[in-house]
Motif scaffolding. Structure first.
Motif, PDB file in Angstrom:
ATOM      1  N   LYS A 257      -5.537   0.124  -0.175  1.00 24.82           N
ATOM      2  CA  LYS A 257      -5.424   1.275  -1.062  1.00 24.82           C
ATOM      3  C   LYS A 257      -6.296   1.093  -2.302  1.00 24.82           C
TER       4      LYS A 257
ATOM      5  N   ASP B 233       0.812  -1.217   0.000  1.00 22.63           N
ATOM      6  CA  ASP B 233       0.000   0.000   0.000  1.00 22.63           C
ATOM      7  C   ASP B 233       0.841   1.261   0.000  1.00 22.63           C
TER       8      ASP B 233
ATOM      9  N   TRP C 267      -3.733   8.469  -0.514  1.00 25.19           N
ATOM     10  CA  TRP C 267      -2.595   8.088   0.329  1.00 25.19           C
ATOM     11  C   TRP C 267      -2.518   8.940   1.587  1.00 25.19           C
TER      12      TRP C 267
END
Length: 226
Positions: free
Chosen positions: A156, A96, A182
């Motif tokens: 993610k 991720d 993010w």
């Protein structure tokens, strides 16, 4: 209290990360090779894994792929290499996020907070659904379904598709997506987004080469065709 697994064959580095993360209030367990990492991830419940790439026996990339066979726990990869190809390989394996050694412990803490915050999600109504065509998201359980079958997404990947589905026809640049999904300003290679979009198309589109849902606005970014 979030439980974090820290994995690196450099025991002094592991000790330092453990000390700093515990000072933040996290519960931290440690491992020093890929084999032990996969077994711990299989038998214990972790909220996040910090995983070094270069390790004996089973390296971090292989360990990440094995973990992805049974878990979508958020994973931050650590590496001494900074080449774009190595970063993209980590994302291909299901990571991720990515952090290059040597790193500032404050940056690691920021990324840990961002991933945990995104994984926890915002307050949602129980059983709330987002559905377009054959793709459905259960936003309470963070589960994606395509044509009636559950699709395994990383943390993610899920965050990215939920953002796009909640804002159909809105075009996001790669920089926008990195900042929003993010959770911080990312100074690296925005091809990270391209990798995640391609993986989502492979998982959610009937024909990834001719997508129905996850569309490209050439020269601008990506959007969900609602």
């Amino acid at each position: 209290m979030a439980r974090i697994l820290v994995v690196d064959d450099e025991k002094l580095l592991v000790k330092g990360m453990k000390f700093n993360l515990e000072n933040e209030g996290y519960e931290v367990e440690c491992a020093y090779d890929g084999v032990a990492t996969v077994e711990l991830a299989r038998t214990r419940a972790f909220d996040l894994i910090i995983l070094d790439v270069m390790m004996p026996e089973v390296d971090g990339l292989e360990a990440c792929m094995r973990i992805r066979e049974f878990s979508n726990v958020p994973i931050i990869m650590l590496t001494a290499k900074s080449e774009d190809a190595d970063k993209l390989m980590g994302f291909e394996c299901g990571a991720d996020d990515y952090l290059t050694k040597p790193f500032n412990i404050l940056e690691l803490k920021a990324r840990v907070r961002a991933l945990l915050r995104r994984a926890a999600g915002v307050q949602r109504s129980r059983g709330a659904l987002l559905a377009v065509g054959g793709v459905t998201l259960n936003t309470e359980e963070r589960v994606a379904v395509r044509d009636g079958a559950v699709v395994e997404l990383t943390a993610k990947e899920y965050d990215l598709i939920e953002l796009l589905m909640r804002n159909p026809r809105r075009v996001y640049s790669r920089e926008n997506l990195m900042n929003v999904v993010w959770g911080y300003t990312y100074a690296g290679d925005y091809r990270t987004v391209d990798v995640h979009i391609r993986r989502l198309r492979e998982k959610l589109e009937r024909n990834p080469a001719e997508p129905e849902y996850i569309m490209t606005k050439w020269g601008v970014g990506y959007y969900f065709k609602g």
